[in-house]
Write a protein that holds these residues in place. Structure first.
Motif, PDB file in Angstrom:
ATOM      1  N   GLY A  87       2.680   1.703  -3.268  1.00 43.78           N
ATOM      2  CA  GLY A  87       1.812   2.233  -4.321  1.00 43.78           C
ATOM      3  C   GLY A  87       1.657   3.741  -4.207  1.00 43.78           C
ATOM      4  O   GLY A  87       1.769   4.473  -5.197  1.00 43.78           O
ATOM      5  N   VAL A  88       1.415   4.218  -2.965  1.00 43.85           N
ATOM      6  CA  VAL A  88       1.261   5.657  -2.740  1.00 43.85           C
ATOM      7  C   VAL A  88       2.577   6.368  -3.049  1.00 43.85           C
ATOM      8  O   VAL A  88       2.601   7.447  -3.655  1.00 43.85           O
ATOM      9  CB  VAL A  88       0.816   5.941  -1.292  1.00 43.85           C
ATOM     10  CG1 VAL A  88       0.720   7.439  -1.051  1.00 43.85           C
ATOM     11  CG2 VAL A  88      -0.525   5.286  -1.011  1.00 43.85           C
ATOM     12  N   TYR A 123       0.836  -1.212   0.000  1.00 41.67           N
ATOM     13  CA  TYR A 123       0.000   0.000   0.000  1.00 41.67           C
ATOM     14  C   TYR A 123       0.866   1.255   0.000  1.00 41.67           C
ATOM     15  O   TYR A 123       0.733   2.127  -0.858  1.00 41.67           O
ATOM     16  CB  TYR A 123      -0.922  -0.057   1.211  1.00 41.67           C
ATOM     17  CG  TYR A 123      -1.636   1.226   1.553  1.00 41.67           C
ATOM     18  CD1 TYR A 123      -2.388   1.905   0.596  1.00 41.67           C
ATOM     19  CD2 TYR A 123      -1.594   1.734   2.847  1.00 41.67           C
ATOM     20  CE1 TYR A 123      -3.058   3.075   0.921  1.00 41.67           C
ATOM     21  CE2 TYR A 123      -2.258   2.896   3.178  1.00 41.67           C
ATOM     22  CZ  TYR A 123      -2.982   3.567   2.209  1.00 41.67           C
ATOM     23  OH  TYR A 123      -3.638   4.712   2.552  1.00 41.67           O
ATOM     24  N   TYR A 124       1.822   1.321   0.958  1.00 41.19           N
ATOM     25  CA  TYR A 124       2.686   2.494   1.041  1.00 41.19           C
ATOM     26  C   TYR A 124       3.550   2.621  -0.225  1.00 41.19           C
ATOM     27  O   TYR A 124       3.820   3.724  -0.691  1.00 41.19           O
ATOM     28  CB  TYR A 124       3.568   2.441   2.295  1.00 41.19           C
ATOM     29  CG  TYR A 124       2.882   3.045   3.506  1.00 41.19           C
ATOM     30  CD1 TYR A 124       3.065   4.392   3.824  1.00 41.19           C
ATOM     31  CD2 TYR A 124       2.049   2.293   4.316  1.00 41.19           C
ATOM     32  CE1 TYR A 124       2.442   4.965   4.916  1.00 41.19           C
ATOM     33  CE2 TYR A 124       1.403   2.850   5.413  1.00 41.19           C
ATOM     34  CZ  TYR A 124       1.605   4.188   5.712  1.00 41.19           C
ATOM     35  OH  TYR A 124       0.971   4.759   6.786  1.00 41.19           O
TER      36      TYR A 124
END
Lengths: 274, 323
Positions: free
Chosen positions: A13-14, A10-11
């Motif tokens: 991707g961001v 997730y991190y």
């Protein structure tokens, strides 16, 4: 474990999205980049030329040969460059505190510190990598430092640790703004100190100062101790062959401490009046 | 949806004397003063409500909104968003809220609007399909579609606010906080914003908390009004009930054929200009029809007009009321 993995994805991707936005911003202002690409490398290469001059005049600094000094200088500039890419925002934390710029980070479901550093990731920092790589490779060639697998892993651990130490110190200094309520711009001052203490052997400074820069503020671990060991130079502290790993450990501890102090500071955050 | 329980916020302010002497003195001895910005608030907001949150400058209104959105940590008390403490579980709780602060933007100034949306899509892990659907809804309400390729720095204030509203709605929050959203907007943009609030409330059932100094916003949007001053609750209730209670009077303007000023025992004369006399009377005492009948027996009446006590009266009175 699976949860940590998905959080990481997730991190990541961001982060990729943030990097893309940073690159797009550069494209919006193409003239800026030329200035950086030219001025940053020149600044460090001139610094290195000064060392060359000193060494040629005096035959070395404190038992360090020219090649070894180049190696040390290279590691210092490389870790500086990485800290510029990822953590330079720390220099401006006071501004964020006073202007209430943390508001929008606090209303998003991500770590505030993560957003603070990565929303404005400084891709220009790579211009500092250029002189770092050049001088470092030069030092490697001069000292015969070979790129074996274990040496490569060691250098990576060293650079990560050194970058985290620098970043952690930027955060700790920036976090004082939560208490002082003023936007101190300490960037130039910190840069000065780091340059003077990590580009040259720490052993050339008085002993009291060495003690401070080893235990109180762990700057000695950014470059001096691990590089001394890699170069086979004896220092006051024998790391027993673990120098680069101690640097990594010190970096992680510094960063965790900085994160905790930041969290305490953030509770005192007052935003800005409308 | 939102529970505010026993909420307090204190600031410490260091006082410094004037001039060089004061500055030097402050080096050795700092006198701290505690300012109570929010002084014990309790209220609940249900799902789908549109609540107008008003108070004069320095009333503690902004501080309260900032505690409700997780920006400020309360000194004591708590704010629950859908049952979750927003201070303790900030990262989870803020997924349920969207925030637009009129004077600030969360959009990237240098890039096209859509780039900012793309980042939010990653941050809130919004599926591409849901993202497109939300964008379509927002386009139909605000016409934001034509702005997607425009750099934010080139936008007018009205366009930027549309961008910010869309950004705040991308993850379909349960609660939308709007702090002074209409400040500086022209009539057309204000209209679009009010339409937007009504429609997302109707279509998505979004709870809306709105702070504003614009009486039109309140009159048009809010059924419920919370008035806060000095960090405490002054009023909380149905807009028309508050009007009824705080200002239970009406004004009747009567135009006569001649310059006469007939009096009435139960009405107070507010003003006289040319042939027009304005009477203020309590709704409980009599109806407007009774007053007109009594007055017309004294002099012939040409025209009448009835003015309800306006929301501006209410706010003025509420602001003036001391705790």
């Amino acid at each position: 474990m699976k949860k940590i993995g998905s959080a990481f994805a997730y991190y990541l991707g961001v982060t990729m999205c943030n990097i893309k936005m940073a690159l797009l911003t550069i494209v919006e202002y193409p003239s800026n980049i030329l200035g950086w690409v030219i001025s940053n490398p020149i600044q460090f290469l001139l610094g290195f030329a000064t060392i060359k001059f000193v060494v040629e005049q005096f035959g070395g600094i404190n038992g360090w040969s020219y090649g070894q000094l180049a190696f040390l200088y290279g590691i210092s500039v490389l870790s500086h460059a990485f800290s510029m890419i990822f953590f330079v925002q720390g220099w401006f934390m006071g501004f964020f505190v006073i202007e209430g710029e943390f508001d929008r980070f606090l209303t998003r479901p991500l770590s505030v510190l993560y957003q603070f550093f990565f929303t404005n990731i400084n891709v220009f920092g790579f211009t500092d990598l250029i002189p770092g790589i050049l001088v470092f490779l030069y030092g490697c060639a001069k000292t015969g430092f070979s790129f074996t697998a274990s040496n490569m892993v060691g250098i990576m651990a060293l650079l990560i640790g050194a970058t985290l130490i620098r970043g952690g110190i930027y955060i700790l200094l920036g976090t004082t703004s939560f208490w002082t309520k003023s936007a101190n711009d300490f960037g130039q001052f910190v840069q000065e100190i780091f340059d003077k203490t990590t580009m040259y052997p720490l052993s050339m400074y008085p002993e009291a100062m060495q003690l401070i820069l080893t235990f109180l503020i762990p700057i000695g671990w950014v470059s001096f101790y691990p590089v001394s060991e890699l170069m086979g130079i004896e220092t006051a502290f024998s790391a027993g062959g673990m120098g680069v790993w101690i640097t990594l450990g010190v970096g992680i501890v510094t960063m965790i401490a900085a994160g905790l102090v930041f969290r305490i500071g953030l509770r005192r955050y007052e935003s800005a009046g409308n | 949806m939102i529970t505010v329980r026993d909420l307090y916020k204190e600031y410490r302010v260091t006082e410094r004397g004037r001039g060089l002497g004061g500055t030097l003195k402050a080096l050795f001895k700092q006198e701290e003063k505690i300012i109570k910005a929010v002084n014990g608030l309790d209220f609940y907001v249900g799902k789908g409500e549109i609540v107008g949150f008003i108070g004069p400058n320095g009333s503690g209104k902004s501080t309260t909104i900032k505690m409700m959105t997780g920006i400020l940590a309360p000194t004591s008390g708590e704010v629950l968003i859908d049952g979750r403490n927003i201070t303790r579980y900030r990262k989870e709780a803020v997924r349920d809220i969207g925030v637009v602060f009129g004077q600030r933007t969360q959009l990237n100034w240098d890039l096209r609007l859509e780039e900012s949306f793309e980042l939010l899509r990653h941050i809130y892990r919004i599926e591409k399909k849901d993202y497109r659907e939300t964008l379509e809804v927002m386009d139909s309400i605000l016409g934001v579609g034509e702005l997607l390729n425009k750099p934010v720095r080139q936008m007018s204030l009205g366009q930027r606010v549309k961008g910010d509203l869309t950004a705040a709605m991308l993850h379909s929050p349960k609660v939308l906080f709007l702090d002074e959203p209409t400040i500086g907007l022209d009539v057309g943009s204000k209209y679009a914003l009010r339409k937007f609030i009504k429609e997302i409330n109707a279509i998505k059932g979004t709870t809306v908390i709105l702070t504003t100094h614009d009486l039109g916003d309140i009159q048009e949007l809010c059924e419920r009004l919370i008035i806060i001053n000095g960090g405490v609750m002054m009023e909380d209730g149905n807009l028309s009930e508050i009007v009824e209670r705080i200002a239970p009077y009406r004004t009747l303007a009567v135009e006569y054929y001649d310059a006469v000023v007939p009096e009435h025992a139960k009405a107070e004369i507010l003003s006289v200009s040319d042939n027009v006399v304005r009477y203020k009377f309590m709704k409980a005492d009599m109806t407007a029809a009774e007053l007109i009948r009594d007055l017309s027996e004294l002099y012939p009446i040409k025209d009448v007009g009835i003015e309800e006590a306006g929301i501006d009266d209410i706010i003025r009175i509420a602001y003036e009321m001391k705790k």
